[in-house]
Design an enzyme around this catalytic site. Structure first.
Site, PDB file in Angstrom:
ATOM      1  NE  ARG A  55      -3.631  -2.453   0.109  1.00  0.00           N
ATOM      2  CZ  ARG A  55      -3.289  -3.615  -0.467  1.00  0.00           C
ATOM      3  NH1 ARG A  55      -2.149  -3.701  -1.158  1.00  0.00           N
ATOM      4  NH2 ARG A  55      -4.066  -4.666  -0.378  1.00  0.00           N
ATOM      5  CB  SER A  85      -9.181  -1.474   3.916  1.00  0.00           C
ATOM      6  OG  SER A  85      -9.833  -2.629   3.430  1.00  0.00           O
ATOM      7  CD  GLU A 130      -5.265   0.577   3.177  1.00  0.00           C
ATOM      8  OE1 GLU A 130      -5.651   1.024   2.072  1.00  0.00           O
ATOM      9  OE2 GLU A 130      -5.343  -0.613   3.474  1.00  0.00           O
TER      10      GLU A 130
END
Length: 365
Positions: A176, A264, A360
């Site tokens: 990520r 998420s 995130e």
């Protein structure tokens, strides 16, 4: 004919972030690559944007707004990327090299590729956002990450005023993460992304939810089970994998158009093997996955659920009732509400497990 110069104007951005947070900022829309050189010149000269508070504000490149916590009045100028186009850029003996403009819908692009017989991205179906934003986050799902299919990224370095073609090894991809994310907002403007899609396609069904999906099973059990080669007629098609992924995501995850969310909200933490072994002694059903470097990846959603946050609210926001990893806006939330909940969840997970969660979404304040 030269492109029209970009004009920044004050705009409402609540519909441009999937959490549905109220926000206003100076916004310009980029729908023509030929406008970029003039943008670079304006940025270098410091004359870009309206007069007043935003005149010297940094630039933020906005895709689909699906990985973003936006404040009510961010001190940024927003460049909304609306470049369009998909084409077969090249072809080799083993791959189709497919190029998509940065403003294309990611899910629409995956669907379009399958409709033209170019498989390979089906595990990443239904991820919100744009094609240009996908490399920034190095999106991944159901056993596949974007960098595994990437051919190259065409991007402008807005500080240098130059366009580059970056191969995967130059993009600094990690879990990520990427060069585009680490270098900070406002430096890189991705305009096109190219993917190497395999002609000798085989399904990726290692992820448990896919392996056990009823749409990907035959009379003898899961496709590919048992290790023996299966008949071609009994192997799922790329479209079947795509449909299964969409079904799983629809069942597990809320639609941002119905219930505001950014997908998420936390990364799956990666810890060392010793810490994982200690946690297994205390929590026998710990969701843990060995990594190639010897470390252990934990399921953030499981940690959050065990800490008591699944379906729990804090004011107008909460963690989703079906997926504890997803933070949702039940209505009327602002960025401060989101960040307060995120901090509360992190604190409880740290207290119970001794594990730090990293969010995130980018905070735009």
């Amino acid at each position: 004919m030269s492109a029209q110069p970009l004009v920044f104007s004050d705009q409402d951005l609540q519909a441009r972030n999937t959490l549905g947070l109220p926000a206003r900022a100076a916004v310009a829309v980029l729908d023509d690559e030929s406008a970029i050189p003039a943008l670079c010149e304006a940025l270098a000269a410091g004359r870009n944007g309206p007069k007043g508070r935003e005149a010297d504000a940094p630039l933020f490149v906005l895709g689909g707004g699906s990985n973003l916590v936006m404040s009510v009045r961010p001190h940024h100028r927003i460049l909304r990327v609306a470049l369009r186009g998909i084409r077969l850029w090249d072809e080799t003996a083993g791959h189709w090299i497919v190029e998509a403009a940065a403003g294309e819908s990611w899910h629409g692009f995956v669907d379009h590729c399958l409709s033209l017989g170019w498989p390979g991205l089906e595990n990443l179906a239904l991820i919100p956002g744009t094609v240009g934003a996908a490399p920034v986050q190095n999106i991944g799902a159901y056993g596949l990450e974007l960098d595994q299919r990437l051919h190259s990224v065409v991007a402008w370095d807005l500080r240098a005023g130059r366009e580059y073609e970056l191969r995967p090894e130059a993009c600094g991809f990690a879990y990520r993460d990427s060069l585009f994310k680490r270098d900070g907002a406002g430096r890189w403007l991705i305009v096109r992304v190219r993917f190497a899609l395999p002609k000798a396609w085989t399904p990726r069904l290692d992820y448990p939810d896919l392996r056990d999906h009823p749409g990907l099973r035959d009379e003898g059990g899961a496709f590919g089970a048992g290790g023996a080669a299966r008949e071609a007629s009994r192997t799922p098609s790329p479209r079947q994998v795509f449909d299964a992924v969409c079904d799983i995501r629809h069942r597990k995850l809320p639609d941002p158009a119905v219930l505001g969310n950014a997908g998420s909200f936390f990364k799956n933490p990666v810890i060392d093997a010793d810490q994982a072994a200690e946690l297994r002694q205390r929590f026998r059903d710990l969701r843990a996955y060995p990594q190639a470097d010897g470390r252990i990846k934990l399921a953030a959603g499981w940690l959050i659920e065990q800490a008591g946050w699944k379906g729990r609210r804090l004011g107008p926001v909460g963690m989703h009732e079906r997926q504890a990893l997803v933070l949702v806006n039940h209505g009327g939330a602002q960025a401060a509400d989101v960040l307060a909940l995120a901090q509360a969840v992190r604190a409880d997970v740290q207290k119970r497990f001794g594990v730090d969660l990293e969010q995130e979404p980018v905070v735009l304040d």
